[in-house]
Design an enzyme around this catalytic site. Sequence first.
Site, mmCIF file in Angstrom:
data_model
loop_
_atom_site.group_PDB
_atom_site.id
_atom_site.type_symbol
_atom_site.label_atom_id
_atom_site.label_comp_id
_atom_site.label_asym_id
_atom_site.label_seq_id
_atom_site.Cartn_x
_atom_site.Cartn_y
_atom_site.Cartn_z
ATOM 1 N N GLU A 77 44.662 30.940 40.872
ATOM 2 C CA GLU A 77 43.760 31.313 41.962
ATOM 3 C C GLU A 77 42.587 30.345 42.051
ATOM 4 O OE1 GLU A 77 44.562 33.226 44.179
ATOM 5 O OE2 GLU A 77 46.194 34.342 43.232
ATOM 6 N N TYR B 279 37.388 37.411 46.267
ATOM 7 C CA TYR B 279 38.781 37.089 46.536
ATOM 8 C C TYR B 279 39.604 37.036 45.241
ATOM 9 C CZ TYR B 279 42.921 34.384 46.786
ATOM 10 O OH TYR B 279 44.203 33.990 46.592
ATOM 11 N N ASP C 141 41.417 36.040 52.240
ATOM 12 C CA ASP C 141 41.145 34.605 52.252
ATOM 13 C C ASP C 141 41.346 34.077 53.663
ATOM 14 O OD1 ASP C 141 43.851 34.798 52.547
ATOM 15 O OD2 ASP C 141 44.295 33.050 51.312
#
Length: 347
Positions: A42, A125, A143
């Site tokens: 991520e 996020y 996102d």
Amino acid sequence: MEKIENSDFKQIGNKLLSWYKENARDLPFRQTKNPYKIWICEIVFQQTRINQGLNHYNNFIKRFPDVKTLAESLEDEVLLYWKGLGYYSRAINIHKAAQQIMNDYHGAFPHEYDEILKLKGVGKYTAAAVSSICFDGKIPAVDGNFYRVLSRIFADDFDISNSRAFIYFSELAHLILPENVGDFNQAMMDLGSEICKPKNPLCHECPLNKNCLAFSLNKVSEFPVKTKKVKANDLDLKYYFVHRNGEFLIQQRKDDFIWKKLFEFPPEISEELIPFIKSVKTVNHKLTHKNLSIEIFNVEVDSEEVWKDFIAKNDFIVTNVEDSHEKSFPKPLENYIENYHTAYRIL
DNA sequence: AACACGGGGAA
DNA sequence: TTCCCAGTGTT
């Protein structure tokens, strides 16, 4: 939004899951729920395309396979593995967060969204993504893909450059959220990347085109709405490539500006080196928010006495092309070193 | 709320 | 050229 019945909302998420089951991209972090690997991926892929970061991700996991290994490594080596990826505070924060996990959670990755959120470099996020993918958290990982897909499905002109866009589209996402949020979040990424692309989206192949208001209105290209314009500023830098017999001088940058903690050439020299300036090269380098013009003076020090004297009086690090590969340089400086290497081998 | 922060690929 | 990408931290 009036054209879509409320009863349709729930099936959208499930249709997306069905599509994902057949069309998920084959990526190295898709076969795991290891929170460490999901976390790293991520961070790596923040503001970064899959193709651009894939090698970095694989190399990073290979060298730092778990939290403990990463926490016990030197920051400079973490930066070396981040070389060329950009947004270098991510590397610094990822290293600090690993130490946070060792110190505050006894090396066990936290399960709760609120705890994951406390890690350095982890925002709303990433916390949602790790929570949902690894621990069955029920939080949409909103996102850029969510902004685009949701704004089109609902033909919603909410400005995605607005600070409240994250909250706004989170609530929109909850309308279509299925049971398996982890897969849903990843499915939105794949749909946004493969089908619902910014330019020339493949609406005829989209599993949600029957549910997409923008598509039914033939207004897909009008969404998402983004008003904020990013202005690129000019930035002039000056460096001195001070070298002798294949060795050259570098120093490490601070962490308060661009290229945090990366290495660079001396930005200035003292009077006695000026006679050794042989040439100057201007390198133009384009960044997202800056147009860099870098003047690099080629300073070949013919005098051993002056060379040693200058080194003794300054804090610069003496290195060479081979050793410099163990350090992380900004892209334009790395290119310069490679050119120097080529030229030097010819001599 | 606005801005800073890399680099690369697509159109 | 312009846009934008699996965003976050700082002011």
